[in-house]
Design an enzyme around this catalytic site. Sequence first.
Site, short mmCIF file in Angstrom:
data_model
loop_
_atom_site.label_atom_id
_atom_site.label_comp_id
_atom_site.label_asym_id
_atom_site.label_seq_id
_atom_site.Cartn_x
_atom_site.Cartn_y
_atom_site.Cartn_z
N LYS A 182 39.95 59.72 6.92
CA LYS A 182 39.06 59.67 8.09
C LYS A 182 38.46 61.04 8.39
CE LYS A 182 42.35 58.27 10.88
NZ LYS A 182 43.53 58.07 10.01
N ARG A 193 43.63 54.40 19.19
CA ARG A 193 44.80 54.17 18.34
C ARG A 193 45.54 52.91 18.74
NH1 ARG A 193 44.96 59.01 15.30
NH2 ARG A 193 47.04 59.50 14.57
N ARG A 207 54.74 57.57 11.13
CA ARG A 207 53.31 57.42 11.44
C ARG A 207 52.78 56.10 10.89
NH1 ARG A 207 51.36 62.59 8.83
NH2 ARG A 207 49.25 62.00 9.41
P1 AMP Z 1 45.89 62.57 13.31
O1 AMP Z 1 45.40 63.95 13.04
O2 AMP Z 1 44.80 61.61 13.71
O3 AMP Z 1 46.75 62.02 12.19
O4 AMP Z 1 46.85 62.68 14.59
C1 AMP Z 1 48.01 63.47 14.57
C2 AMP Z 1 48.91 63.12 15.74
O5 AMP Z 1 48.23 63.38 16.97
C3 AMP Z 1 49.33 61.66 15.83
O6 AMP Z 1 50.44 61.36 15.01
C4 AMP Z 1 49.65 61.53 17.31
O7 AMP Z 1 50.89 62.12 17.63
C5 AMP Z 1 48.56 62.39 17.94
N1 AMP Z 1 47.34 61.59 18.24
C6 AMP Z 1 46.11 61.73 17.67
N2 AMP Z 1 45.24 60.85 18.15
C7 AMP Z 1 45.93 60.12 19.06
C8 AMP Z 1 45.59 59.02 19.92
N3 AMP Z 1 44.35 58.49 19.93
N4 AMP Z 1 46.57 58.54 20.74
C9 AMP Z 1 47.80 59.07 20.75
N5 AMP Z 1 48.20 60.07 19.96
C10 AMP Z 1 47.27 60.61 19.12
#
Ligand code: AMP
Length: 223
Positions: A13, A88, A168
Amino acid sequence: MRIILFGPPGSGKGTQGDLVEKRYGFPKISTGDLLRQAVQDQTPLGRKAEEIMNQGRLVSDDLVEELVQERIKSPDCRRGYLLDGFPRNLAQAQSLERMNGGRAEIAVEIDIDMTTLVRRLESRRVCSSCGTIYNLLVQSLGKKGRCDICGGPLYQRKDDNPEVIKERFRVYREQTEKLRGFYKAKDVYRQIEGSGPVEEVFSRLSAVLDAELAELGENKALG
Ligand code: AMP
């Protein structure tokens, strides 16, 4: 156009979002990036989010919703934007609709098999300065582990380790997959295959976006 890009961790993404921003001019808004920045700056929000992120769980809806709401008010988002990592879960999707005043958006899911995902996540490195994403499977870490673009040091995300990766994925299956049904019901759901080289995936994504833009009667790519 408002684009929601979703898919499991490691589906690409972030990388695809950067390419969309470059070609179409829709800014990429990554809640993960915004949160990691807050953690790095040790803001009150960052301090609240840090532990949860390190465990691979989701940060509370109101914290991320506030981040997104603030960000999409910026003038650069007027023509549209691309959301990476938000919504999410269903509550966030409903909240986004309220922020958007119910305006239409398109939700694209990147579909990819599990083995590829785990391999990609374990070999991902990120530039701590400009955020460029690297993958050891396809790139060597040139200049002594520094970013080819800005020279910043590369690091491995704390949540890209086998235990946290497992969590995750569990969270993704339990929460984010439900968005498929939500957006299908609104007839704005599209799916693309996420395996193969970055450029191939991007051409699949561009085909979807171009078709959508043609339908909306907007200008095509900016350059
Ligand atoms: P990502 O970089 O999108 O993989 O996000 C890394 C981490 O940030 C996730 O595992 C969550 O802990 C937090 N996070 C990111 N986006 C969200 C969201 N929309 N809602 C809740 N937690 C988020």
